[in-house]
Design a protein around this motif. Structure first.
Motif, PDB file in Angstrom:
ATOM      1  N   LEU A 251       0.872  -1.096   0.025  1.00 33.69           N
ATOM      2  CA  LEU A 251      -0.014  -0.077   0.062  1.00 33.69           C
ATOM      3  C   LEU A 251       0.871   1.317   0.043  1.00 33.69           C
ATOM      4  O   LEU A 251       1.645   1.607   0.980  1.00 33.69           O
ATOM      5  CB  LEU A 251      -0.988  -0.067   1.098  1.00 33.69           C
ATOM      6  CG  LEU A 251      -1.715   1.028   1.490  1.00 33.69           C
ATOM      7  CD1 LEU A 251      -2.765   1.425   0.222  1.00 33.69           C
ATOM      8  CD2 LEU A 251      -2.610   0.897   2.922  1.00 33.69           C
ATOM      9  N   GLY A 252       1.041   2.020  -1.317  1.00 35.73           N
ATOM     10  CA  GLY A 252       1.814   3.127  -1.330  1.00 35.73           C
ATOM     11  C   GLY A 252       0.985   4.342  -1.163  1.00 35.73           C
ATOM     12  O   GLY A 252       0.108   4.398  -0.657  1.00 35.73           O
ATOM     13  N   ASN A 253       1.617   5.525  -1.556  1.00 34.97           N
ATOM     14  CA  ASN A 253       1.088   6.874  -1.471  1.00 34.97           C
ATOM     15  C   ASN A 253      -0.044   7.000  -2.640  1.00 34.97           C
ATOM     16  O   ASN A 253      -1.248   7.393  -2.313  1.00 34.97           O
ATOM     17  CB  ASN A 253       1.975   7.945  -1.517  1.00 34.97           C
ATOM     18  CG  ASN A 253       1.451   9.284  -1.538  1.00 34.97           C
ATOM     19  OD1 ASN A 253       0.559   9.675  -0.598  1.00 34.97           O
ATOM     20  ND2 ASN A 253       1.692  10.227  -2.590  1.00 34.97           N
ATOM     21  N   SER A 254       0.279   6.604  -3.812  1.00 39.12           N
ATOM     22  CA  SER A 254      -0.524   6.533  -5.052  1.00 39.12           C
ATOM     23  C   SER A 254      -0.879   5.405  -5.522  1.00 39.12           C
ATOM     24  O   SER A 254      -1.670   5.393  -6.476  1.00 39.12           O
ATOM     25  CB  SER A 254      -0.146   7.407  -6.058  1.00 39.12           C
ATOM     26  OG  SER A 254       1.029   7.062  -6.576  1.00 39.12           O
ATOM     27  N   SER A 255      -0.403   4.511  -4.852  1.00 38.56           N
ATOM     28  CA  SER A 255      -0.812   2.934  -5.560  1.00 38.56           C
ATOM     29  C   SER A 255      -0.922   1.906  -4.651  1.00 38.56           C
ATOM     30  O   SER A 255      -0.444   1.874  -3.410  1.00 38.56           O
ATOM     31  CB  SER A 255       0.519   2.713  -6.334  1.00 38.56           C
ATOM     32  OG  SER A 255       1.703   2.324  -5.707  1.00 38.56           O
ATOM     33  N   ILE A 256      -1.750   0.764  -5.280  1.00 36.84           N
ATOM     34  CA  ILE A 256      -1.812  -0.422  -4.493  1.00 36.84           C
ATOM     35  C   ILE A 256      -1.616  -1.644  -5.179  1.00 36.84           C
ATOM     36  O   ILE A 256      -2.231  -1.728  -6.403  1.00 36.84           O
ATOM     37  CB  ILE A 256      -3.527  -0.576  -3.975  1.00 36.84           C
ATOM     38  CG1 ILE A 256      -3.905   0.625  -3.254  1.00 36.84           C
ATOM     39  CG2 ILE A 256      -3.495  -1.753  -2.991  1.00 36.84           C
ATOM     40  CD1 ILE A 256      -5.361   0.681  -2.971  1.00 36.84           C
ATOM     41  N   SER A 257      -0.810  -2.488  -4.568  1.00 35.45           N
ATOM     42  CA  SER A 257      -0.496  -3.895  -5.265  1.00 35.45           C
ATOM     43  C   SER A 257      -1.118  -4.894  -4.716  1.00 35.45           C
ATOM     44  O   SER A 257      -0.985  -5.174  -3.533  1.00 35.45           O
ATOM     45  CB  SER A 257       1.055  -4.054  -4.952  1.00 35.45           C
ATOM     46  OG  SER A 257       1.894  -2.956  -5.787  1.00 35.45           O
ATOM     47  N   TYR A 258      -1.913  -5.565  -5.377  1.00 38.95           N
ATOM     48  CA  TYR A 258      -2.745  -6.826  -4.897  1.00 38.95           C
ATOM     49  C   TYR A 258      -2.182  -7.838  -5.462  1.00 38.95           C
ATOM     50  O   TYR A 258      -1.532  -8.296  -6.453  1.00 38.95           O
ATOM     51  CB  TYR A 258      -4.038  -6.698  -5.704  1.00 38.95           C
ATOM     52  CG  TYR A 258      -4.887  -5.401  -5.370  1.00 38.95           C
ATOM     53  CD1 TYR A 258      -5.835  -5.454  -3.940  1.00 38.95           C
ATOM     54  CD2 TYR A 258      -4.875  -4.425  -6.083  1.00 38.95           C
ATOM     55  CE1 TYR A 258      -6.364  -4.356  -3.992  1.00 38.95           C
ATOM     56  CE2 TYR A 258      -5.568  -3.458  -5.677  1.00 38.95           C
ATOM     57  CZ  TYR A 258      -6.525  -3.222  -4.374  1.00 38.95           C
ATOM     58  OH  TYR A 258      -7.373  -2.196  -4.223  1.00 38.95           O
ATOM     59  N   GLU A 259      -2.198  -8.898  -4.594  1.00 36.34           N
ATOM     60  CA  GLU A 259      -1.716 -10.499  -5.082  1.00 36.34           C
ATOM     61  C   GLU A 259      -3.246 -11.161  -5.104  1.00 36.34           C
ATOM     62  O   GLU A 259      -4.057 -10.908  -4.069  1.00 36.34           O
ATOM     63  CB  GLU A 259      -0.986 -11.231  -3.764  1.00 36.34           C
ATOM     64  CG  GLU A 259       0.253 -10.728  -3.696  1.00 36.34           C
ATOM     65  CD  GLU A 259       1.169 -11.245  -2.760  1.00 36.34           C
ATOM     66  OE1 GLU A 259       0.695 -11.928  -1.859  1.00 36.34           O
ATOM     67  OE2 GLU A 259       2.490 -11.303  -2.840  1.00 36.34           O
TER      68      GLU A 259
END
Length: 147
Positions: free
Chosen positions: A86-94
């Motif tokens: 969970l970043g500032n402007s992005s979300i990485s999903y698995e």
């Protein structure tokens, strides 16, 4: 079912007749549609808002899929969702796609999906909207509690 899957969220996505290709199985590209459908439906549910009404939109900047087993209509599916970052402007999903037999979940594919939030007009990256961040943080909390 979530305790067996390793994913804190399982989102149901049915196959459709049109998902099958000429060879009688779900075409590869359709798996990406299942990822997109599950993530966005979960976001709407978990945030309690229509994400299309937010001033920032989540665009898919990256996606991947590892195919492990073929699917076919009328399989019932569960898409496992967990957050890798969970970043500032992005979300990485698995993500994972499971065939739900009613008795067990059979893994058919795993993948990744990255949303980058951008201003709907300028398309420049912006911070993740508060409603989305809260939903994502709740998923992180759930994942940490189960892990």
């Amino acid at each position: 079912m979530t305790q067996d899957s390793g994913y804190p969220v399982l989102w149901p996505v049915p196959t459709r007749w049109a998902d099958n290709d000429h060879y009688g199985h779900v075409n590869n590209v359709t798996y990406y549609s299942y990822f997109d459908t599950a993530v966005n439906a979960w976001l709407i549910h978990a945030s309690g808002t229509d994400i299309r009404d937010l001033p920032a939109i989540g665009i898919v900047a990256e996606t991947s899929c590892k195919f492990l087993d073929s699917l076919s209509f009328p399989d019932q599916l569960q898409v496992g969702i967990r957050i890798e970052r969970l970043g500032n402007s992005s979300i990485s999903y698995e993500l994972a796609i499971f065939r739900d037999t009613g008795h067990s979940l059979e893994l058919a594919a795993t993948g990744t999906f990255v949303h980058v939030y951008v201003d709907e007009v300028t398309r420049k990256p912006v911070p993740i909207p508060a409603e989305i961040r809260r939903a994502a943080e709740s998923l992180l909390s759930t994942a940490a509690a189960e892990g």
